[in-house]
Design a protein around this motif. Structure first.
Motif, PDB file in Angstrom:
ATOM      1  N   ALA A 157     107.688  80.931   0.739  1.00 56.81           N
ATOM      2  CA  ALA A 157     108.952  80.211   0.541  1.00 56.81           C
ATOM      3  C   ALA A 157     108.702  78.705   0.457  1.00 56.81           C
ATOM      4  O   ALA A 157     109.278  78.011  -0.397  1.00 56.81           O
ATOM      5  CB  ALA A 157     109.915  80.526   1.684  1.00 56.81           C
ATOM      6  N   VAL A 158     107.839  78.197   1.333  1.00 61.49           N
ATOM      7  CA  VAL A 158     107.510  76.770   1.306  1.00 61.49           C
ATOM      8  C   VAL A 158     106.796  76.416  -0.003  1.00 61.49           C
ATOM      9  O   VAL A 158     107.095  75.393  -0.628  1.00 61.49           O
ATOM     10  CB  VAL A 158     106.643  76.392   2.527  1.00 61.49           C
ATOM     11  CG1 VAL A 158     106.060  74.984   2.358  1.00 61.49           C
ATOM     12  CG2 VAL A 158     107.471  76.473   3.803  1.00 61.49           C
ATOM     13  N   LYS A 159     105.864  77.255  -0.431  1.00 60.64           N
ATOM     14  CA  LYS A 159     105.153  77.005  -1.684  1.00 60.64           C
ATOM     15  C   LYS A 159     106.121  76.990  -2.871  1.00 60.64           C
ATOM     16  O   LYS A 159     105.935  76.211  -3.819  1.00 60.64           O
ATOM     17  CB  LYS A 159     104.080  78.068  -1.902  1.00 60.64           C
ATOM     18  CG  LYS A 159     102.851  77.887  -1.030  1.00 60.64           C
ATOM     19  CD  LYS A 159     101.824  78.974  -1.290  1.00 60.64           C
ATOM     20  CE  LYS A 159     100.594  78.806  -0.419  1.00 60.64           C
ATOM     21  NZ  LYS A 159      99.603  79.894  -0.619  1.00 60.64           N
ATOM     22  N   ALA A 160     107.143  77.825  -2.835  1.00 60.62           N
ATOM     23  CA  ALA A 160     108.121  77.845  -3.929  1.00 60.62           C
ATOM     24  C   ALA A 160     108.825  76.495  -4.049  1.00 60.62           C
ATOM     25  O   ALA A 160     109.085  76.008  -5.154  1.00 60.62           O
ATOM     26  CB  ALA A 160     109.140  78.956  -3.700  1.00 60.62           C
ATOM     27  N   VAL A 161     109.118  75.867  -2.901  1.00 58.70           N
ATOM     28  CA  VAL A 161     109.735  74.538  -2.935  1.00 58.70           C
ATOM     29  C   VAL A 161     108.714  73.496  -3.361  1.00 58.70           C
ATOM     30  O   VAL A 161     109.008  72.613  -4.179  1.00 58.70           O
ATOM     31  CB  VAL A 161     110.328  74.195  -1.551  1.00 58.70           C
ATOM     32  CG1 VAL A 161     110.922  72.787  -1.564  1.00 58.70           C
ATOM     33  CG2 VAL A 161     111.398  75.208  -1.152  1.00 58.70           C
TER      34      VAL A 161
END
Length: 298
Positions: free
Chosen positions: A81-85
């Motif tokens: 999820a963090v990588k997606a941002v």
């Protein structure tokens, strides 16, 4: 403006996607479903795919606006999820059924994390019954005992959020137990320093006054009785608390005693982070989403 107005403003924005870490949570999916009904955003849902899809069906969520990505653990859900941002696939990060420490570990990762060298701080926007405007409280959840430099950054974060929701020149009250400087109380010295820093232009886009006790910050009558005259006293938009204990107690008192509504974000990162508690209602999660989406436009 009230928090429902914030939902209307968020719906005017386009092209936002929210990445949810460990989305297999009933209250989270309920908030996601309502956000989709209000055309607020699209969603990337990371976590146990089977559990998430069962909840999507249960809550009647429109699947055209969600993409479910299966992960094997809460750690992996947080990382992805963090990588997606980080990779600009999403503009907001949201905490699901995952420990805060696990999500923050991913947020602070040096390779793909969202930290930008600033202090991360919690900014809560309250709609308090019988108050004519929104009240912002900071920091109730992140910084335990901030020093003067950290308080400056916490103010800057909260001012950015305030301006994102239409408060162009927010009035900031540096809250302490008393409204006079006391050398035995560091919070009063910090409050006075922040006031001077603001007057000299070191802290911009707001008006700061302090030290102020809570009553003097929010009540014109209380300020007048104490002989306090300033553009902030009795009219504060932002309440800067001296420690996490003060902020946490004030936050929960407003919810449980005053029956206030609230939306909150973590500010100071590359993107707004919705870091709600398991005990928060789906309504609170929805307001927090709207606040985060509006904050992407700061």
């Amino acid at each position: 403006m009230n928090l429902d107005d914030l939902l209307i403003e968020a719906a005017k924005l386009r092209g936002n996607t929210v990445a949810v870490a460990s989305a297999e949570d009933e209250e989270v999916i309920e908030a996601v479903a309502e956000a989709i009904n209000r055309d607020l955003a699209q969603f990337l849902l990371f976590g146990n795919k089977e559990e998430i899809e069962e909840l999507l069906v249960k809550k009647g969520c429109n699947k055209d606006y969600v993409k479910v990505i299966h992960t094997r653990s809460k750690e992996q859900a947080s990382q992805q999820a963090v990588k997606a941002v980080f990779e600009n696939e999403a503009s907001v990060l949201m905490k699901g059924h995952v420990p805060t420490s696990t999500l923050l570990k991913a947020v602070l990762n040096k390779e793909y994390g969202l930290r930008m060298g600033k202090v991360l701080s919690h900014v809560a926007v309250f709609e308090v019954p019988n108050f004519s405007k929104l009240t912002i409280v900071t920091d109730a959840a992140m910084n335990i005992a901030p020093d003067l430099s950290q308080k400056e950054q916490i103010i800057n974060n909260s001012v950015e959020v305030a301006r994102a929701i239409g408060i162009d020149q927010p009035k900031v009250a540096a809250i302490t137990a008393v409204e006079t400087i006391n050398q035995s109380m560091q919070a009063t010295i910090d409050a006075a320093a922040l006031t001077i820093m603001n007057k000299r232009g070191q802290i911009k886009n707001c008006l700061i006054d302090g030290p102020l006790a809570l009553d003097n910050a929010i009540s014109l009558d209380a300020a007048e009785l104490k002989g306090i005259s300033s553009p902030v006293a009795g009219q504060a938009d932002i309440l800067l608390v001296p420690s996490i204990e003060t902020g946490n107690v004030l936050y929960k008192s407003l919810i449980y005693f005053a029956k206030a509504k609230v939306g909150a974000v973590i500010a100071g990162a590359k993107a707004p982070i919705v870091l709600t508690s398991r005990s928060d209602t789906s309504e609170s999660k929805l307001y927090s989403l709207a606040l985060a989406l509006c904050s992407t436009e700061k």
